[in-house]
Scaffold this active site. Structure first.
Site, PDB file in Angstrom:
ATOM      1  N   HIS A  59       0.827  -1.211   0.000  1.00  0.00           N
ATOM      2  CA  HIS A  59       0.000   0.000   0.000  1.00  0.00           C
ATOM      3  C   HIS A  59       0.862   1.262   0.000  1.00  0.00           C
ATOM      4  O   HIS A  59       0.386   2.328   0.341  1.00  0.00           O
ATOM      5  CB  HIS A  59      -0.917   0.008   1.219  1.00  0.00           C
ATOM      6  CG  HIS A  59      -1.741  -1.211   1.369  1.00  0.00           C
ATOM      7  ND1 HIS A  59      -2.570  -1.673   0.369  1.00  0.00           N
ATOM      8  CD2 HIS A  59      -1.867  -2.104   2.384  1.00  0.00           C
ATOM      9  CE1 HIS A  59      -3.179  -2.776   0.773  1.00  0.00           C
ATOM     10  NE2 HIS A  59      -2.759  -3.062   1.987  1.00  0.00           N
ATOM     11  N   HIS A 226      -7.205  -4.762  -1.277  1.00  0.00           N
ATOM     12  CA  HIS A 226      -6.592  -6.096  -1.290  1.00  0.00           C
ATOM     13  C   HIS A 226      -7.233  -6.960  -2.374  1.00  0.00           C
ATOM     14  O   HIS A 226      -7.387  -8.163  -2.213  1.00  0.00           O
ATOM     15  CB  HIS A 226      -6.761  -6.790   0.063  1.00  0.00           C
ATOM     16  CG  HIS A 226      -6.224  -6.011   1.217  1.00  0.00           C
ATOM     17  ND1 HIS A 226      -7.017  -5.283   2.060  1.00  0.00           N
ATOM     18  CD2 HIS A 226      -4.954  -5.835   1.652  1.00  0.00           C
ATOM     19  CE1 HIS A 226      -6.273  -4.697   2.978  1.00  0.00           C
ATOM     20  NE2 HIS A 226      -5.021  -5.018   2.750  1.00  0.00           N
TER      21      HIS A 226
END
Length: 598
Positions: A59, A226
């Protein structure tokens, strides 16, 4: 669309640490504990509240890219899209702890909440004098997850979490107290909403290349970070001036019973709503496109009667190289709110505008938008959950019986493994029996080594919590570890003098369940292990035998419950009703308790 499956790396296994070492080379104020994947400020002011965050990698720049003066003190990084374990988090707390206290901020994902929460509770159990100096805040800002769908698990944490980091970090940097920093962290977390959209999913390095998820003409709204699917798809891909108003409707709605999360007053209000707008690149969107998105988002808010006080745009929280973006709104306070302890809008904006010496924080103008026409690699240090000299030593009423009860429960779990595994192959992912067996086997070894003893029940319970974390792992390990860490705290807080009697155990078990409830929204009847635990606590007043019978009945009754949380929430409901399989986790609790009673 094709999914990019080629990457620049040495090996998939080394990629996270290689990246963190590169970050420390970029920012000499940082240091790295490579073994635990913790990035932290090498020189920090112990008189200022520390902020700790973390989660799975992939991320970037979140989370480590925001460690630096003015935002975060430390970030704990897991593997790609996987939560770090509690040992790593405890190491992060050790590296950041100071005289003022720490605030731990996590995105609302089960693994992050459990493992960071477990680390906090273990820290509190080992350092009871510092327990009140560690605060915990969960951020869930995804408006794509409706209220019904997220009733138990809550909303996912997305890019709005970065605004929480920045504002809380700036206040901490000004020297505010722990309570003040914690309060503003919670307030900001309650006033943000985020919606994501993608043209395609991303590819995780080291995994097989999959088939394309979306067709060339499709776009998906509500995607997570995700590769989780969104809540709807559109085809053909609409132009931005049609797409952005649909996304803003998710954020601004006050009439949608599923997605009206923020208290907007609406376009016809005498006092206009004021917001901070964050346009976030999910990893694969060009700066050229991002500029157009900023333009349309700012215009769309203006058309909706919303006053934009600040605009931030860039790469803040990605999903590797996902071709997509997210919009976040922070609803600023209004004098009309009339809510005690609400900060002033000017205060929030000034904290947002404070300078931050971190590579992840992007430039911002610090004003309303214009109209539309040396690295240090630390040595590995163990942070295993072990009793410290600060814990209270309390003997069992009958030390030998205490050890025999533990051994009976472990043996019962080992013997029951095939049946629990069979249940979990139907009601879950098939690993519950093996997970419990691994934990039981490791506890027996601790008994043999003398680390678990009837002469120190607090130390023994902390040791069991450590075994659950290290040897079981995953969600089950975190749940058991949090419960046993809470049990250790309960024993110490409720103890007066003398051995641990039935009254002390009952109060400590009740305390432990409440600690567990701090980190899971599962409540009975939920078809999870909390069903028998809650039944046990509810009936403890009738005596241990009656309470165990009630817990066993609750575990059996899970065979007829709809799955609201836990492993079975992802299993098709008709199959569970047909098979009538009890929840494997609840069955494991039943096995333990009945062996203790024996």
């Amino acid at each position: 669309m094709s999914v990019q499956s080629k990457h620049f790396l040495n090996t998939p296994e080394s990629l996270v640490v290689d990246s963190l070492e590169g970050l420390c080379a970029l920012n000499p104020q940082l240091a790295l504990d490579a073994a635990n994947k913790v990035v932290y400020l090498a020189k920090r002011d112990p008189s200022k509240v520390a902020l700790i965050c973390g989660g799975g990698s992939g991320h970037e720049p979140a989370h480590a890219g925001f460690v630096g003066e003015g935002i975060l003190t430390a970030a704990v990084c897991g593997s790609v899209f996987a939560s770090p374990n509690a040992s790593q988090v405890r190491r992060g707390i050790q590296l950041a702890e100071n005289d003022k206290g720490v605030v731990i901020i996590v995105k609302n994902y089960t693994g992050d909440v459990l493992n960071f929460g477990l680390a906090k509770e273990q820290y509190a159990a080992q350092h009871p004098d510092k327990a009140d100096r560690a605060k915990f805040v969960i951020v869930g800002d995804d408006v794509a997850v409706g209220k019904t769908q997220g009733k138990i698990v809550g909303r996912r944490g997305l890019a709005g979490t970065v605004l929480v980091y920045k504002i809380a970090g700036a206040l901490a940097n000004r020297g505010a107290s722990l309570d003040e920093v914690h309060s503003i962290t919670q307030w900001v977390a309650s006033r943000i909403g985020t919606i994501g959209v993608g043209l395609e999913h991303c590819h995780v390095p080291g995994t097989a290349a999959g088939d394309s998820h979306l067709s060339p003409s499709e776009i998906e709204i509500g995607m997570g970070i995700h590769n989780e699917p969104g809540n709807r798809r559109l085809s053909p891909v609409p132009p931005l001036n049609e797409l952005i108003p649909q996304l803003l409707e998710h954020l601004l709605s006050t009439t949608d019973p599923e997605r009206s999360f923020l208290p907007f007053k609406g376009k016809n209000s005498e006092v206009p709503d004021k917001v901070v707008l964050l346009v976030n690149n999910l990893g694969g969107t060009s700066e050229l496109e991002l500029g157009a998105i900023v333009k349309e988002a700012t215009k769309g808010l203006h058309d909706a009667g919303v006053q934009v006080e600040r605009v931030l745009s860039g790469t803040f929280m990605t999903s590797l190289n996902m071709p997509g973006f997210s919009l976040t709104l922070l609803l600023l306070p209004s004098p009309a709110d009339n809510v005690p302890s609400t900060p002033e809008a000017a205060t929030i904006l000034s904290l947002l505008d404070d300078s931050a010496n971190t590579p992840g924080w992007r430039w911002s103008s610090g004003s309303t938008p214009g109209s539309i026409s040396q690295s240090s690699v630390g040595k590995t240090e163990s942070s295993a959950a072990v009793p410290s000299s600060e814990t209270t030593k309390i003997p069992a009423a009958d030390p030998s019986a205490f050890l025999e009860a533990i051994k009976r429960s472990c043996t019962a779990l080992i013997n029951e493994e095939p049946e629990i595994t069979r249940m979990d192959n139907i009601a879950g992912d098939g690993d519950c029996g093996l997970t419990l067996k691994a934990g039981a086997t490791a506890v027996l070894k601790e008994v043999e080594s003398g680390r678990i003893t009837g002469h120190d029940v607090v130390g023994s319970v902390i040791a069991i919590a450590g075994v659950a974390e290290e040897q079981m792992g995953g969600t089950s390990g975190a749940l058991y570890s949090i419960f046993f860490s809470g049990l250790a705290q309960g024993l110490q807080q409720k103890s007066s003098s003398g051995p641990a009697d039935a009254t002390l155990w009952a109060s400590a078990v009740t305390y432990a369940l409440q600690k567990l409830y701090s980190y899971t929204r599962a409540r009975p009847p939920s078809r999870t292990l909390v069903d028998p635990l809650d039944a046990l606590v509810s009936e403890l007043g009738t005596g241990f035998e009656g309470a165990v019978k009630a817990a066993a009945a609750a575990a059996l009754n899970t065979r007829d419950l709809a799955a609201k949380a836990g492993r079975s929430a992802y299993v098709e409901g008709d199959r569970l009703r047909t098979e009538r399989i009890p929840d494997p986790g609840a069955w494991g609790v039943k096995t333990i308790l009945e062996a203790l009673l024996a």
